[in-house]
Design a protein around this motif. Structure first.
Motif, mmCIF file in Angstrom:
data_model
loop_
_atom_site.group_PDB
_atom_site.id
_atom_site.type_symbol
_atom_site.label_atom_id
_atom_site.label_comp_id
_atom_site.label_asym_id
_atom_site.label_seq_id
_atom_site.Cartn_x
_atom_site.Cartn_y
_atom_site.Cartn_z
ATOM 1 N N LEU A 19 8.803 -13.163 30.701
ATOM 2 C CA LEU A 19 10.139 -12.576 30.831
ATOM 3 C C LEU A 19 11.079 -13.501 31.610
ATOM 4 O O LEU A 19 12.236 -13.674 31.245
ATOM 5 C CB LEU A 19 10.051 -11.213 31.524
ATOM 6 N N ARG A 20 10.550 -14.109 32.662
ATOM 7 C CA ARG A 20 11.363 -15.037 33.471
ATOM 8 C C ARG A 20 11.764 -16.263 32.649
ATOM 9 O O ARG A 20 12.894 -16.738 32.763
ATOM 10 C CB ARG A 20 10.604 -15.485 34.721
ATOM 11 N N ALA A 21 10.858 -16.768 31.841
ATOM 12 C CA ALA A 21 11.170 -17.939 31.012
ATOM 13 C C ALA A 21 12.314 -17.616 30.053
ATOM 14 O O ALA A 21 13.241 -18.420 29.879
ATOM 15 C CB ALA A 21 9.931 -18.389 30.241
ATOM 16 N N ALA A 22 12.269 -16.436 29.452
ATOM 17 C CA ALA A 22 13.343 -16.033 28.537
ATOM 18 C C ALA A 22 14.650 -15.843 29.294
ATOM 19 O O ALA A 22 15.717 -16.245 28.806
ATOM 20 C CB ALA A 22 12.949 -14.755 27.795
ATOM 21 N N ASN A 23 14.591 -15.260 30.489
ATOM 22 C CA ASN A 23 15.805 -15.085 31.277
ATOM 23 C C ASN A 23 16.379 -16.441 31.689
ATOM 24 O O ASN A 23 17.595 -16.633 31.680
ATOM 25 C CB ASN A 23 15.547 -14.228 32.509
ATOM 26 N N ASP A 24 15.504 -17.383 32.037
ATOM 27 C CA ASP A 24 15.965 -18.725 32.394
ATOM 28 C C ASP A 24 16.659 -19.391 31.214
ATOM 29 O O ASP A 24 17.692 -20.048 31.376
ATOM 30 C CB ASP A 24 14.797 -19.589 32.880
ATOM 31 N N MET A 43 10.049 -16.823 22.390
ATOM 32 C CA MET A 43 9.620 -17.470 23.634
ATOM 33 C C MET A 43 8.622 -16.586 24.384
ATOM 34 O O MET A 43 7.584 -17.057 24.857
ATOM 35 C CB MET A 43 10.833 -17.772 24.504
ATOM 36 N N VAL A 44 8.922 -15.306 24.475
ATOM 37 C CA VAL A 44 8.031 -14.370 25.174
ATOM 38 C C VAL A 44 6.682 -14.292 24.458
ATOM 39 O O VAL A 44 5.626 -14.398 25.088
ATOM 40 C CB VAL A 44 8.679 -12.972 25.301
ATOM 41 N N TYR A 45 6.716 -14.126 23.137
ATOM 42 C CA TYR A 45 5.468 -14.062 22.367
ATOM 43 C C TYR A 45 4.625 -15.320 22.566
ATOM 44 O O TYR A 45 3.406 -15.244 22.751
ATOM 45 C CB TYR A 45 5.751 -13.885 20.868
ATOM 46 N N GLU A 46 5.263 -16.470 22.519
ATOM 47 C CA GLU A 46 4.531 -17.735 22.659
ATOM 48 C C GLU A 46 3.809 -17.808 24.005
ATOM 49 O O GLU A 46 2.642 -18.189 24.074
ATOM 50 C CB GLU A 46 5.506 -18.905 22.518
ATOM 51 N N ILE A 47 4.488 -17.412 25.064
ATOM 52 C CA ILE A 47 3.867 -17.454 26.395
ATOM 53 C C ILE A 47 2.759 -16.412 26.502
ATOM 54 O O ILE A 47 1.672 -16.696 27.027
ATOM 55 C CB ILE A 47 4.934 -17.286 27.492
ATOM 56 N N GLY A 82 24.741 -9.723 28.869
ATOM 57 C CA GLY A 82 23.320 -9.549 29.087
ATOM 58 C C GLY A 82 22.709 -8.468 28.213
ATOM 59 O O GLY A 82 23.349 -7.938 27.297
ATOM 60 N N ALA A 83 21.478 -8.145 28.514
ATOM 61 C CA ALA A 83 20.706 -7.165 27.748
ATOM 62 C C ALA A 83 19.445 -6.853 28.541
ATOM 63 O O ALA A 83 19.219 -7.417 29.615
ATOM 64 C CB ALA A 83 20.346 -7.730 26.377
ATOM 65 N N ILE A 84 18.635 -5.981 27.982
ATOM 66 C CA ILE A 84 17.319 -5.704 28.568
ATOM 67 C C ILE A 84 16.271 -6.282 27.631
ATOM 68 O O ILE A 84 16.257 -5.976 26.434
ATOM 69 C CB ILE A 84 17.090 -4.199 28.785
ATOM 70 N N LEU A 85 15.431 -7.128 28.176
ATOM 71 C CA LEU A 85 14.308 -7.701 27.444
ATOM 72 C C LEU A 85 13.063 -6.966 27.931
ATOM 73 O O LEU A 85 12.738 -7.004 29.111
ATOM 74 C CB LEU A 85 14.200 -9.200 27.724
ATOM 75 N N VAL A 137 -6.010 -1.428 29.192
ATOM 76 C CA VAL A 137 -4.799 -1.043 29.913
ATOM 77 C C VAL A 137 -3.543 -1.476 29.155
ATOM 78 O O VAL A 137 -3.398 -2.640 28.780
ATOM 79 C CB VAL A 137 -4.788 -1.657 31.331
ATOM 80 N N ARG A 138 -2.652 -0.516 28.950
ATOM 81 C CA ARG A 138 -1.347 -0.807 28.331
ATOM 82 C C ARG A 138 -0.350 -1.022 29.449
ATOM 83 O O ARG A 138 -0.145 -0.149 30.296
ATOM 84 C CB ARG A 138 -0.903 0.355 27.455
ATOM 85 N N LEU A 139 0.278 -2.205 29.470
ATOM 86 C CA LEU A 139 1.243 -2.539 30.506
ATOM 87 C C LEU A 139 2.628 -2.704 29.899
ATOM 88 O O LEU A 139 2.760 -3.228 28.792
ATOM 89 C CB LEU A 139 0.843 -3.842 31.211
ATOM 90 N N ILE A 140 3.649 -2.240 30.619
ATOM 91 C CA ILE A 140 5.025 -2.443 30.203
ATOM 92 C C ILE A 140 5.753 -3.209 31.291
ATOM 93 O O ILE A 140 5.376 -3.151 32.476
ATOM 94 C CB ILE A 140 5.773 -1.115 29.912
ATOM 95 N N ASP A 141 6.780 -3.932 30.892
ATOM 96 C CA ASP A 141 7.626 -4.620 31.857
ATOM 97 C C ASP A 141 8.932 -4.960 31.174
ATOM 98 O O ASP A 141 9.048 -4.877 29.943
ATOM 99 C CB ASP A 141 6.948 -5.887 32.387
ATOM 100 N N ASN A 142 9.920 -5.314 31.953
ATOM 101 C CA ASN A 142 11.208 -5.717 31.407
ATOM 102 C C ASN A 142 11.953 -6.538 32.434
ATOM 103 O O ASN A 142 11.576 -6.597 33.596
ATOM 104 C CB ASN A 142 12.026 -4.477 30.999
ATOM 105 N N ILE A 143 13.013 -7.144 31.958
ATOM 106 C CA ILE A 143 13.911 -7.886 32.830
ATOM 107 C C ILE A 143 15.313 -7.703 32.289
ATOM 108 O O ILE A 143 15.504 -7.620 31.065
ATOM 109 C CB ILE A 143 13.499 -9.382 32.899
ATOM 110 N N VAL A 144 16.266 -7.577 33.181
ATOM 111 C CA VAL A 144 17.662 -7.504 32.768
ATOM 112 C C VAL A 144 18.137 -8.940 32.633
ATOM 113 O O VAL A 144 18.119 -9.699 33.605
ATOM 114 C CB VAL A 144 18.522 -6.728 33.780
ATOM 115 N N LEU A 145 18.515 -9.322 31.426
ATOM 116 C CA LEU A 145 19.003 -10.682 31.201
ATOM 117 C C LEU A 145 20.372 -10.810 31.847
ATOM 118 O O LEU A 145 21.298 -10.071 31.523
ATOM 119 C CB LEU A 145 19.093 -10.969 29.690
ATOM 120 N N SER A 146 20.449 -11.728 32.797
ATOM 121 C CA SER A 146 21.713 -11.953 33.497
ATOM 122 C C SER A 146 21.751 -13.372 34.026
ATOM 123 O O SER A 146 20.715 -14.006 34.198
ATOM 124 C CB SER A 146 21.883 -10.957 34.647
ATOM 125 N N VAL A 147 22.961 -13.836 34.258
ATOM 126 C CA VAL A 147 23.130 -15.198 34.756
ATOM 127 C C VAL A 147 23.048 -15.187 36.261
ATOM 128 O O VAL A 147 23.516 -14.332 36.928
ATOM 129 C CB VAL A 147 24.487 -15.788 34.290
#
Length: 190
Positions: free
Chosen positions: A103-108, A133-137, A168-171, A180-190
Motif C-alpha cells: 500500500l505504501r509503495a502505491a501511495n509513494d 503495483m500492489v498485486y506484484e508486491i 486522492g482515493a482509498i486504496l 486468516v483474512r486480513l484487510i487494510d487500506n491507505i488514503v492516497l494523498s500527497v
C-alpha cells in the motif's frame, strides 16, 4: 426487526466478499447512535468502507453526531492492528508486513506522479497502475495464499474509480494468509 441499509455497499469489493455485512453495520451503528446520542463518534480508518457508510447514514438520516475517522493503528512493522493478527503463525506474522509495504509503495507512486506533474492542471494516475503495483508486491510473498481484492475507490462513496487525481482515493485490499483474512487500506494523498 427493522434494519438500516445504504444502497451501493453490497457491490463494493468488501461488500461482495461479506454478504449482508454492511446492512448489519448500518443497523447496529444507527441504533447505537440513536440510543447513546453522542456529540462525536470515533471510528478507525482500517474499516474505510464502514466509515464512509456511517458518514452517509448520519448525513442522510440527519443524526446529530460528528463522525471522526482516526488513523489506523499499526504495529511497528506497519501491520494494521487487529485481533485477527493473533491467529497468525510466527512465520505468517513475519510475512504480513508486505501488506502495508504494498500500500505504501502505491501511495509513494501516486505522490510522485502528483508532485512531478504539478505543472499539469490536473495530473492523474490510473487505478490499474496502482492495483498492479500492489498485486506484484503481494505476490512476492509466498505466504499470501490469496488476494481477495485490491481496489481504488472514491473517498466519499467507496465506488471504484479508474483514475486518481490530486483529490486522492482509498486504496484497499483483502488477502488470505493461512486461515486468516486480513484487510487494510491507505488514503492516497500527497
Amino acid at each position: 426487526m427493522s434494519s438500516s441499509h445504504k444502497k451501493g455497499f453490497d457491490n463494493i469489493p468488501e461488500g461482495t466478499s461479506r454478504k449482508g455485512h454492511f446492512r448489519g453495520v448500518a443497523t447496529i451503528v444507527t441504533k447505537l447512535l440513536n440510543i447513546v446520542q453522542p456529540t462525536t463518534a470515533y471510528f478507525g480508518q482500517k474499516d474505510a468502507a464502514q466509515c464512509v457508510l456511517i458518514r452517509r447514514i448520519v448525513e442522510d438520516l440527519n443524526i446529530p453526531v460528528n463522525i471522526e475517522v482516526l488513523d489506523t493503528i499499526r504495529e511497528t512493522d506497519g501491520l494494521a492492528m487487529s485481533s485477527r493478527n493473533l491467529r497468525l503463525t510466527e512465520e505468517e506474522r513475519r510475512a504480513v508486513p508486505v501488506i502495508y509495504k504494498s500500500l505504501r509503495a502505491a501511495n509513494d507512486q501516486f505522490s510522485k506522479v502528483m508532485l512531478l506533474s504539478s505543472d499539469t492542471t490536473d495530473p492523474v494516475i490510473s487505478s490499474t497502475e496502482l492495483i498492479s503495483m500492489v498485486y506484484e508486491i503481494l505476490r512476492s510473498e509466498p505466504l499470501i495464499a490469496e488476494v481477495h481484492y485490491v481496489s481504488v475507490d472514491d473517498k466519499e462513496t467507496m465506488q471504484p474509480i479508474t483514475k486518481v487525481n490530486h483529490n486522492g482515493a482509498i486504496l484497499s485490499l483483502a488477502c488470505q494468509v493461512g486461515s486468516v483474512r486480513l484487510i487494510d487500506n491507505i488514503v492516497l494523498s500527497v
